[in-house]
Design an enzyme around this catalytic site. Structure first.
Site, PDB file in Angstrom:
ATOM      1  CE  LYS A  76      -3.716   1.656   2.705  1.00  0.00           C
ATOM      2  NZ  LYS A  76      -4.876   1.987   4.026  1.00  0.00           N
ATOM      3  CB  SER A 151      -8.347   3.386   2.886  1.00  0.00           C
ATOM      4  OG  SER A 151      -7.290   2.670   3.782  1.00  0.00           O
ATOM      5  CB  SER A 175      -8.370   0.810   5.395  1.00  0.00           C
ATOM      6  OG  SER A 175      -9.179   1.722   5.610  1.00  0.00           O
TER       7      SER A 175
HETATM    8  N1  GLN Z   1     -13.087   3.886   6.417  1.00  0.00           N
HETATM    9  C1  GLN Z   1     -12.617   5.282   7.660  1.00  0.00           C
HETATM   10  C2  GLN Z   1     -11.528   6.159   7.373  1.00  0.00           C
HETATM   11  O1  GLN Z   1     -12.050   6.897   6.907  1.00  0.00           O
HETATM   12  C3  GLN Z   1     -11.570   3.850   8.124  1.00  0.00           C
HETATM   13  C4  GLN Z   1     -10.261   4.473   7.044  1.00  0.00           C
HETATM   14  C5  GLN Z   1      -8.718   3.592   7.344  1.00  0.00           C
HETATM   15  O2  GLN Z   1      -8.650   2.199   8.102  1.00  0.00           O
HETATM   16  N2  GLN Z   1      -7.706   3.918   6.873  1.00  0.00           N
HETATM   17  O3  GLN Z   1     -11.424   6.755   8.467  1.00  0.00           O
END
Ligand code: GLN
Length: 483
Positions: A76, A151, A175
């Site tokens: 990532k 994400s 995410s």
């Molecule tokens: N969807 C969550 C956020 O927007 C989690 C994102 C993540 O785990 N990086 O914060």
């Protein structure tokens, strides 16, 4: 060759059926051919990959072994990689080449993994759809009009499309698990502190945790083995021995107590997903598990608490991107204030700016007690709910997401509707617990995930349950059409 799992690749390499170089070339060609449809990579590092593959082949020729030796993966694009752009999906870091490797990157390279490149993500890991990346939205290989989740959407889409067998992700509020669910993968968020955060660009430091995305639990065990371990460079890294995550995959589930929280089946859950979750429960019962209904009474407060804590920490973490030391700098600043303001306004996208504003507000002197402190208290209550639940059960099971993947753009005008998609995943981050999502069926041709949560440091138990489930079901083997 692209259908092989990490475990199968390890066997194939050991048996000299193919070399890492051959495999790497095959996958790079596949990425060149298919990724234009998905947009799952931000940067490809072909030369580096071939160099690493040849080095791995040489190590094997010298008698070295290892499950990751010669295995292709990708990171990532928020794990720092020496000399390679590390963008965080942001214009702010479009020109940033990291001067060092993140611990996770270094550890996997030492284990002989071959990194094919850096995968797309929501800008600074903020999102649940991978639509907020400066490099454009990632498409879900199961239906190119739909989001892959976020994400870690680039890692998920790439692995689901068989562009590579496994990839790293990070999970601040879901995410890893949420994109795993939306693309038919197995994804594991380890216990907070299990995997080093050093060199993993911070979103919300008390919640962020790196982990594996792969097609099977067996492969998640292999990748996690290469990522986990104490790191003195990360002050929240935990000095606990790292078990052999593959050792207990075959333990019987007879007598395993599975808790199903009543709150996970409330309004908002797609009834077709509820049905698939119940089917997975029946399957695990057949394998000897005992089911018990439990309660997590403070779950309803998790989203409001998370969406105060995460932006608060983000507003602090992202203050370092000021146009001075690294990242985007505006043209011809009038003075220092203008430099800060315009560099940040130009460098950060709308979702990141929204979170910085929310976070700075929640931390401001007049509101700190009302929001941030209150959210921290809720966090403790949620943790206590889990501690109580795990006195009665070994594993908690429920849906990973309330809905299958939505259409690209469908939630853009209403950020809160996207925040609500995190309802089942964020509690594990608030409590620091390990969680896993595994494939459990389809709704309208789109994958659905079941989430398992375990007590601290019991990643092995999650992997064991998921592996046993996968030995008895074939959801995880389904391949998206066209890939
Ligand atoms: N969807 C969550 C956020 O927007 C989690 C994102 C993540 O785990 N990086 O914060």
């Amino acid at each position: 060759m692209h259908q092989l799992t990490l475990a199968e690749i390890a066997r194939g390499l050991a048996d000299k059926k193919f070399s890492s170089e051959e495999l790497t070339k095959t996958l790079l060609a596949r990425i060149a051919q298919l990724d234009p449809q998905l947009n799952s990579f931000i940067t490809l590092t072909e030369d580096l990959a071939l160099e690493q593959a040849k080095a791995a082949d040489a190590r094997r020729a010298n008698g070295e072994t290892g499950a990751l030796l010669g295995a292709p993966i990708a990171h990532k694009d928020l794990f720092c990689t020496l000399g390679v752009r590390t963008s965080c999906g942001s214009k702010m870091l479009d020109n940033f080449k990291a001067p060092y490797d993140a611990t996770v990157v270094a550890k996997l390279a030492e284990a002989g993994a071959v990194s094919l490149g850096k995968t797309n993500l929501d800008e600074f890991a903020m999102g649940s759809a991978n639509e907020s990346s400066y490099y454009g939205a990632v498409k879900n290989p199961w239906n190119l009009e739909h989001v892959p989740g976020g994400s870690s959407g680039g890692s998920a889409a790439a692995v689901a499309a068989r562009l590579l067998p496994a990839a790293t992700g990070t999970d601040t509020g879901g995410s890893i698990r949420q994109p795993a669910a939306l693309t038919n993968l197995t994804g594991l968020k380890p216990t907070y502190g299990r995997v080093s955060r050093w060199g993993m660009i911070a979103y919300a430091s008390s919640l962020d945790q790196g982990g594996p995305l792969a097609r099977t639990a067996e492969d998640c065990a292999i990748l996690l083995q290469g990522m986990a371990g104490f790191d003195s460079k990360d002050s929240t890294s935990i000095d606990e021995p790292v078990p052999d995550f593959s050792a207990n995959l075959n333990t019987s589930l007879k007598g395993l107590r599975i808790g199903v929280p009543a709150e996970f089946f409330s309004e908002g859950l797609d009834p077709r997903i509820a049905e698939l979750v119940h089917n997975s429960i029946k399957e695990l019962e057949k394998l000897g598990a005992v089911i018990k209904t439990i309660s997590l009474p403070n779950m309803q407060h998790a989203i409001p608490a998370y969406y105060v804590i995460a932006p608060a920490e983000a507003s602090s973490n992202l203050s370092r991107f000021d146009g001075v030391r690294f990242g985007h700098r505006c043209e011809n600043p009038k003075d220092l204030t203008d430099l800060y303001k315009r560099s940040r306004a130009e460098g950060f996208g709308p979702e990141v700016q929204r979170r910085i504003l929310v976070g700075a507000y929640a931390l401001s002197a007049g509101y700190y007690d009302a929001y941030y402190l209150q959210a921290q208290k809720i966090r403790r209550l949620i943790k206590n709910d889990f501690v109580a639940a795990f006195n009665e059960v070994d594993i908690i099971l429920g849906p990973t997401t309330p809905n299958p993947a939505w259409k690209i753009g469908a939630k853009n005008s209403d950020p809160v509707s996207a925040y609500l998609e995190d309802v089942y995943t964020i509690t594990a981050n608030l409590a620091g617990l390990p969680g896993l999502s595994m494939p459990a069926g389809f709704v309208d041709g789109l994958p659905v995930g079941v989430q398992l949560l375990a007590p601290y440091f019991q990643e092995g138990r999650l992997l064991n349950v998921a592996h046993q489930y996968q030995l008895n079901t074939d959801w995880h083997t389904r391949t998206p059409a066209g890939f």
